[in-house]
Design a protein around this motif. Structure first.
Motif, PDB file in Angstrom:
ATOM      1  N   GLY A 156       0.812  -1.202   0.000  1.00 51.29           N
ATOM      2  CA  GLY A 156       0.000   0.000   0.000  1.00 51.29           C
ATOM      3  C   GLY A 156       0.849   1.257   0.000  1.00 51.29           C
ATOM      4  O   GLY A 156       2.055   1.217  -0.238  1.00 51.29           O
ATOM      5  N   PRO A 157       0.240   2.415   0.279  1.00 53.99           N
ATOM      6  CA  PRO A 157       0.941   3.686   0.217  1.00 53.99           C
ATOM      7  C   PRO A 157       1.984   3.825   1.317  1.00 53.99           C
ATOM      8  O   PRO A 157       1.962   3.091   2.307  1.00 53.99           O
ATOM      9  CB  PRO A 157      -0.180   4.718   0.408  1.00 53.99           C
ATOM     10  CG  PRO A 157      -1.214   3.977   1.194  1.00 53.99           C
ATOM     11  CD  PRO A 157      -1.155   2.560   0.693  1.00 53.99           C
ATOM     12  N   ASN A 176      -0.258  14.643   5.689  1.00 52.97           N
ATOM     13  CA  ASN A 176      -1.667  14.398   5.368  1.00 52.97           C
ATOM     14  C   ASN A 176      -2.582  14.880   6.486  1.00 52.97           C
ATOM     15  O   ASN A 176      -3.655  15.453   6.233  1.00 52.97           O
ATOM     16  CB  ASN A 176      -1.899  12.917   5.105  1.00 52.97           C
ATOM     17  CG  ASN A 176      -1.371  12.469   3.754  1.00 52.97           C
ATOM     18  OD1 ASN A 176      -1.227  13.279   2.837  1.00 52.97           O
ATOM     19  ND2 ASN A 176      -1.065  11.187   3.628  1.00 52.97           N
ATOM     20  N   ASP A 183      -6.099  -1.199   5.850  1.00 54.27           N
ATOM     21  CA  ASP A 183      -6.253  -0.301   4.710  1.00 54.27           C
ATOM     22  C   ASP A 183      -7.007  -0.989   3.590  1.00 54.27           C
ATOM     23  O   ASP A 183      -6.441  -1.391   2.570  1.00 54.27           O
ATOM     24  CB  ASP A 183      -4.875   0.161   4.237  1.00 54.27           C
ATOM     25  CG  ASP A 183      -4.960   1.276   3.196  1.00 54.27           C
ATOM     26  OD1 ASP A 183      -6.014   1.956   3.151  1.00 54.27           O
ATOM     27  OD2 ASP A 183      -3.990   1.463   2.453  1.00 54.27           O
ATOM     28  N   ARG A 184      -8.307  -1.114   3.798  1.00 55.90           N
ATOM     29  CA  ARG A 184      -9.176  -1.797   2.840  1.00 55.90           C
ATOM     30  C   ARG A 184     -10.589  -1.249   2.980  1.00 55.90           C
ATOM     31  O   ARG A 184     -10.913  -0.627   4.005  1.00 55.90           O
ATOM     32  CB  ARG A 184      -9.169  -3.300   3.107  1.00 55.90           C
ATOM     33  CG  ARG A 184      -9.694  -3.668   4.481  1.00 55.90           C
ATOM     34  CD  ARG A 184      -9.563  -5.151   4.775  1.00 55.90           C
ATOM     35  NE  ARG A 184      -8.162  -5.549   4.851  1.00 55.90           N
ATOM     36  CZ  ARG A 184      -7.780  -6.793   5.116  1.00 55.90           C
ATOM     37  NH1 ARG A 184      -8.703  -7.740   5.313  1.00 55.90           N
ATOM     38  NH2 ARG A 184      -6.510  -7.098   5.195  1.00 55.90           N
ATOM     39  N   CYS A 209      -6.887   5.580   8.102  1.00 59.67           N
ATOM     40  CA  CYS A 209      -6.282   5.071   6.867  1.00 59.67           C
ATOM     41  C   CYS A 209      -6.563   5.993   5.685  1.00 59.67           C
ATOM     42  O   CYS A 209      -5.660   6.292   4.890  1.00 59.67           O
ATOM     43  CB  CYS A 209      -6.799   3.666   6.578  1.00 59.67           C
ATOM     44  SG  CYS A 209      -6.209   2.399   7.720  1.00 59.67           S
ATOM     45  N   GLN A 210      -7.795   6.451   5.578  1.00 61.25           N
ATOM     46  CA  GLN A 210      -8.159   7.315   4.455  1.00 61.25           C
ATOM     47  C   GLN A 210      -7.422   8.653   4.511  1.00 61.25           C
ATOM     48  O   GLN A 210      -6.905   9.134   3.503  1.00 61.25           O
ATOM     49  CB  GLN A 210      -9.671   7.544   4.452  1.00 61.25           C
ATOM     50  CG  GLN A 210     -10.488   6.306   4.125  1.00 61.25           C
ATOM     51  CD  GLN A 210     -10.376   5.924   2.661  1.00 61.25           C
ATOM     52  OE1 GLN A 210     -10.926   6.585   1.793  1.00 61.25           O
ATOM     53  NE2 GLN A 210      -9.651   4.866   2.378  1.00 61.25           N
ATOM     54  N   LEU A 236      -3.042   7.922   5.403  1.00 61.70           N
ATOM     55  CA  LEU A 236      -2.301   7.157   4.409  1.00 61.70           C
ATOM     56  C   LEU A 236      -2.557   7.616   2.984  1.00 61.70           C
ATOM     57  O   LEU A 236      -1.664   7.539   2.138  1.00 61.70           O
ATOM     58  CB  LEU A 236      -2.645   5.663   4.525  1.00 61.70           C
ATOM     59  CG  LEU A 236      -2.431   5.019   5.897  1.00 61.70           C
ATOM     60  CD1 LEU A 236      -2.682   3.522   5.810  1.00 61.70           C
ATOM     61  CD2 LEU A 236      -1.039   5.304   6.427  1.00 61.70           C
ATOM     62  N   HIS A 237      -3.774   8.108   2.703  1.00 55.71           N
ATOM     63  CA  HIS A 237      -4.142   8.462   1.336  1.00 55.71           C
ATOM     64  C   HIS A 237      -4.399   9.946   1.121  1.00 55.71           C
ATOM     65  O   HIS A 237      -4.590  10.382  -0.024  1.00 55.71           O
ATOM     66  CB  HIS A 237      -5.386   7.673   0.917  1.00 55.71           C
ATOM     67  CG  HIS A 237      -5.206   6.185   0.947  1.00 55.71           C
ATOM     68  ND1 HIS A 237      -4.561   5.493  -0.050  1.00 55.71           N
ATOM     69  CD2 HIS A 237      -5.568   5.258   1.880  1.00 55.71           C
ATOM     70  CE1 HIS A 237      -4.543   4.199   0.253  1.00 55.71           C
ATOM     71  NE2 HIS A 237      -5.147   4.037   1.416  1.00 55.71           N
ATOM     72  N   GLY A 238      -4.468  10.719   2.180  1.00 50.46           N
ATOM     73  CA  GLY A 238      -4.744  12.144   2.037  1.00 50.46           C
ATOM     74  C   GLY A 238      -6.168  12.450   1.625  1.00 50.46           C
ATOM     75  O   GLY A 238      -6.442  13.516   1.061  1.00 50.46           O
ATOM     76  N   LEU A 239      -7.098  11.552   1.912  1.00 46.81           N
ATOM     77  CA  LEU A 239      -8.496  11.722   1.526  1.00 46.81           C
ATOM     78  C   LEU A 239      -9.315  12.234   2.707  1.00 46.81           C
ATOM     79  O   LEU A 239      -9.131  11.802   3.842  1.00 46.81           O
ATOM     80  CB  LEU A 239      -9.079  10.393   1.047  1.00 46.81           C
ATOM     81  CG  LEU A 239      -8.387   9.740  -0.151  1.00 46.81           C
ATOM     82  CD1 LEU A 239      -8.988   8.372  -0.418  1.00 46.81           C
ATOM     83  CD2 LEU A 239      -8.502  10.636  -1.386  1.00 46.81           C
ATOM     84  N   THR A 296     -12.345  11.803   4.435  1.00 46.42           N
ATOM     85  CA  THR A 296     -13.412  10.820   4.586  1.00 46.42           C
ATOM     86  C   THR A 296     -14.029  10.975   5.969  1.00 46.42           C
ATOM     87  O   THR A 296     -13.309  10.983   6.967  1.00 46.42           O
ATOM     88  CB  THR A 296     -12.856   9.389   4.419  1.00 46.42           C
ATOM     89  OG1 THR A 296     -12.287   9.262   3.115  1.00 46.42           O
ATOM     90  CG2 THR A 296     -13.948   8.347   4.612  1.00 46.42           C
TER      91      THR A 296
END
Length: 210
Positions: free
Chosen positions: A11-12, A22, A151-152, A188-189, A192-195, A197
């Motif tokens: 993953g990221p 993030n 992370d899913r 996680c969002q 790890l992803h910069g989203l 959420t």
């Protein structure tokens, strides 16, 4: 402590600088609800064999509330404590991890629980895993699980007691339900992803309402 290497580190990137960046860009939403008891949890990242992991506990079987459930280290805030101070204190009391104020990377959205708590999740970078010591009165077991295991996409379940779906995350041979599962999913969002959420609207299973 239990470390499960079956989950591969995919993953990221999940290094401290990337997670901090993030979280710095994230605009959290707080909740004001005077009838709820203020609490903090520590979303603590530890490094095991250079793999970024999340620190998770199983609550002791003899506890009056939420016995045996998956949990992030945390609890009620004491008078005068900030959200971060309470998270660091509870993290140390429950697991022995002695993180400091400089290890706090950010704060996620507040989450109001059915059982009467207003949870503020505090993200902490704990560094390499050291000696973990569980607080036996509250913690049955400490788990250090690679972030890739969380992370899913979450599962959303419908229940007759609420119009909102219950969020849960699959973990090894079990599931982690909201609020813990919702907080981990947002971490996680965001981290790890910069989203951006949001998860505060997701329901908890009925067994966690009391």
């Amino acid at each position: 402590m239990e470390y499960d290497p079956r989950i591969q580190a995919t993953g990221p990137a999940a290094n401290r600088a990337a997670v901090a960046a993030n979280l710095a860009a994230f605009r959290r939403i707080g909740i004001t609800r005077p009838g709820l008891r203020a609490a903090s949890v520590a979303v603590c990242v530890l490094e095991q064999q250079d793999v970024p992991c999340l620190l998770l506990t199983r609550r002791a079987a003899g506890l009056r509330n939420h016995a045996g459930q998956w949990a992030l280290p945390g609890g009620s805030r004491e008078p005068g404590e900030s959200a971060a101070e309470a998270a660091l204190r509870e993290l140390h009391e429950e697991t022995g991890v002695a993180a400091e104020a400089g290890d706090v990377l950010g704060i996620l959205d507040d989450y109001a629980t059915r059982s009467g708590f207003l949870i503020t999740p505090v993200v902490v970078w704990g560094g390499p895993v050291g000696t973990l010591v569980r607080q036996s009165s509250e913690v049955a077991r400490i788990h250090v699980i690679p972030l890739a295991g969380f992370d899913r996409p979450p599962e959303l379940l419908r229940i007759p007691e609420s119009p909102a779906p219950v969020l849960r995350l699959a973990l090894l041979d079990d599931h982690v339900y909201a609020p813990t599962g919702a907080i981990i999913h947002q971490f996680c969002q965001v981290a790890l992803h910069g989203l951006t959420t949001r998860v505060a609207h997701f329901e908890q299973p009925v067994f966690a309402w009391r």
